[in-house]
Every structure is written in C-alpha cells, then in structure tokens.
Design an enzyme around this catalytic site. Structure first.
Site: not given
Ligand SMILES: *Cc1c(COP(=O)(O)O)cnc(C)c1O
Length: 386
Positions: A184
């Site tokens: 991210k």
């Molecule tokens: C990555 C992601 C998540 C989950 O995030 P985590 O921190 O790995 O739990 C939730 N929603 C979307 C759209 C994502 O891309």
C-alpha cells in the site's frame, strides 16, 4: 531491454524507517506504546480527523468499525464486488450479510444507483472502496445514506492520501479504514488505521481492538499505569506494535513525496498510452485528487489477438511485474456458492475483470523502468493487433 526485473511493487525503506525501528527496539518497548500513540496523533492531524485508532490491519479496522456501529445478525451491508475479500468477510464475521454491488465501468468504483437498487429493509451500512486510490462519488453515497439511514464505512486501503472536492479521505465518512500492508502507499509491514470524528465509536474501536479491555495497552503495562482493568466485551487482539508504528511515523512524513512520485509515473503512463487505442486507463473525475495506489489499464480485447492473461505473460517475459485488481468477489467460489451469484448480475465488474491489468507504480521507479513499461506495453499491443 533492461537487465533486472521490475517488481509490481517495492516499498520505500530509507534511513528514517531503519533508525525509527532500531530506536524502538533499543527502548525494549516493542508492543503498543508511545510510538503507536504518536503515530495515531500524526495520522489524525494528517487526514484532518479527531480520532485515529491504530490496529494491525485494515481488515481489523473494518471489523472493529462495523462492530462499533453495531452491525450484527439480521443486518445487510452493501459491499462492492470489485474489491478484496477483506471488505466483505468482516461483515460475515459479525453475523451480518454482505450484499454485493456492481461497479461503474469507467472508474471501477461502486455504482451508486446499483447500490440503491439493492437496499432492503435490513440494509444498515455501505462500505465504499476508493478503488486504486480514486475517491468514490461521496456526495452520491452521502445522499443515499441520508435517504435510507445507512452508516458509511469507507475502505480507504488504497486512498492515502486522496481528496474528494478538496477534503481529505479519512475526514468525510462515519468511519474510514486505511491499510499499511506492504504493497500500500505507506507501510508498517502489516497495519491499519480507523479514523472518525465520533468519540464514542473511537472509544469502542479502541476497546474492541484490545480484548474488550477498558484501558490502552501502554497505560496498562507501563510502570506509571495501574494494574487494574475491566473487560467490557469479548474483544479482539488487533493492536499495532510500536515497531510497526515507528515505521509508520517515518513513512507518513514522506507520504506527500511518495504521492508526487506516483502522480508523475501516472502522468507518464497517461501520455504514453494516449495514442494506443487498445489500452484505456481508468477515467479520473475532476473533483478528486487521486492517491495513485494502482495504475489500471483496460485492454480492448476485440482488437487484440491475445487475452488479458496472455498480456500479463508477455509483460512477465519482459521482466515486468503486474497484477489484477480485483477478481470480483462474485466470481470467487465462496461468494458465488454461498449467495448464488451469477456473473450477469454484475455486468460491469464481470466485463472489466476480463480486461484489467495493474501496472507497476511505486515511488522508487526509475525513468528507465517507467520507459521500459511504456515501450513494452506498446510493443505487446503492436505485435497482437488483429
Ligand atoms: C489491502 C486491502 C484490504 C486489506 O488490508 P489489510 O491491511 O491487508 O488487512 C482491504 N481492502 C482493500 C480494498 C485492499 O486492497
């Protein structure tokens, strides 16, 4: 030809991140403590909200957010099908039912009119996902929520930093959830944050993210804190470590710089693909500022001799990492079988899924790497035209 692989994503880890983690390790305080508190304060200030609750994933943030809003058995929650399973699974963990909604074809964000058509007397909330980092139609979603008395929990896993009509994502909805997963826009290794302006929801999320206990961990464990605590509910173990928070503090302070780097890559991709009719980037609305977590192209399969999977194979041969965001939830065995979904119920997401490719977009991409991606996309298309 380049002589090294271009990964789909690479986090930026510099001296500040390493020093922050080292300093934390040397204090001996590794779990939730002062660093986490500081990360929460800086994050709240950055997005412009009153409360930020740090947790160990965005999934955890979504879970405690819906719990704080008292979503439970018998309730329905609107969830876009064009998302990661985390967005929907937390609804099920609370005993409620996720009701999948189609996306808009041009942005892949939730289609607000399709959402409206799926509202029943049981619908209590909607979870818009700011796909790729482009904010959803928040005016449309707020209008819907007012008319049907729905809570809004934003899945902003892609949307740090992003703005809708000048306002930061994280300051708009009832509760907004961010991800600091390694791919991210900023990372703590694993981590997440829930933001809200409502002190009661913030308090409930804090309590539930640490065993339903009525005190912050750092007060409970620190020398000046009392030994006494009370368990108010059967909570979860979702707290962020100070090691992760140390990473997060360093990353947050560079968040704008990272965004500018991604914006520049997106601009180069846009101009390079402008004269390739077989490659269509997603539309970007004028009222948003895009986080550019993802750069997604849509292939015009009718004018190509190869399909999306073959396109990805060709990119791989040119040593370019890519991905697909997302395999819509309604096509996964679990959601398909559990809720008897048919692809034809989600025509836009089903159509898009066959055609989408996410290209590398990360701050440390070199000019040579960006050029290699653009020339490779052009070459693959030119070699595959009908
Ligand atoms: C990555 C992601 C998540 C989950 O995030 P985590 O921190 O790995 O739990 C939730 N929603 C979307 C759209 C994502 O891309």
């Amino acid at each position: 030809m380049i002589n090294t692989d271009i990964p789909f994503h690479l986090p930026v880890i510099e001296d500040e991140e390493i020093r922050g983690v080292e300093e934390t390790l040397r204090t001996g305080w590794l779990t939730t403590g002062r660093k986490t508190k500081l990360f929460e304060e800086e994050f709240a200030r950055y997005v412009g909200t009153n409360h930020a609750v740090a947790v160990n994933s965005c999934t955890a943030a979504l879970h405690v957010a819906l719990e704080a809003l008292k979503i439970g058995p018998g309730d329905e929650v609107l969830v876009p099908t064009m998302t990661f399973t985390a967005t929907a699974e937390v609804v099920l963990h609370l005993g409620a039912r996720p009701v999948l909604v189609d996306c808009d074809r041009e942005t892949l964000n939730i289609d607000v009119s399709d959402a409206e058509g799926k509202i029943s007397s049981q619908t209590r909330a909607i979870i818009p996902v700011h796909f790729g980092g482009q904010p959803c139609d928040m005016d449309g979603i707020k209008d819907l929520s007012r008319r049907h008395n729905l809570r809004i929990v934003e899945d902003a896993a892609h949307a740090l930093p992003a703005r809708y009509k000048g306002r930061m994502i994280g300051s708009l909805g009832d509760i907004t959830c961010f991800s600091f997963y390694v791919t991210k826009t900023i990372t703590t290794g694993e981590g997440g944050m829930a933001t809200t302006n409502n002190p009661e929801w913030a308090d409930r999320m804090r309590v539930m993210s640490l065993h339903g206990i009525s005190k912050d961990a750092w007060k409970r464990y620190s020398a000046e804190g009392s030994w006494y605590y009370e368990v108010l509910s059967a909570g979860f173990k979702y707290n962020l470590t100070d090691i992760g928070a140390a990473l997060g503090i360093a990353q947050l302070r560079k968040c704008d710089r990272f965004q500018r780097a991604r914006q520049a890559i997106a601009a180069q991709y846009n101009s390079s693909f402008a004269d390739i009719p077989e490659v269509a980037p997603l539309a970007v609305h004028a009222e948003v500022e895009h986080a550019w977590h993802l750069y997604v192209i849509r292939l015009d399969l009718a004018s190509l001799r190869i399909d999306r999977n073959e396109f990805i194979e060709r990119l791989k041969e040119k040593r370019i990492g890519s991905s697909v965001h997302f395999i819509p939830l309604h096509l996964h065995p679990f959601y398909r079988d559990q809720f008897a979904y048919e692809p034809s119920q989600f025509p836009n997401a089903t159509f898009a899924f066959e055609r989408i490719v996410s290209l590398p977009i990360f701050p440390s991409m070199t000019a040579e790497q960006i050029r290699h991606v653009t020339t490779s996309v052009r070459e693959i298309v030119e070699q595959s035209r009908r």
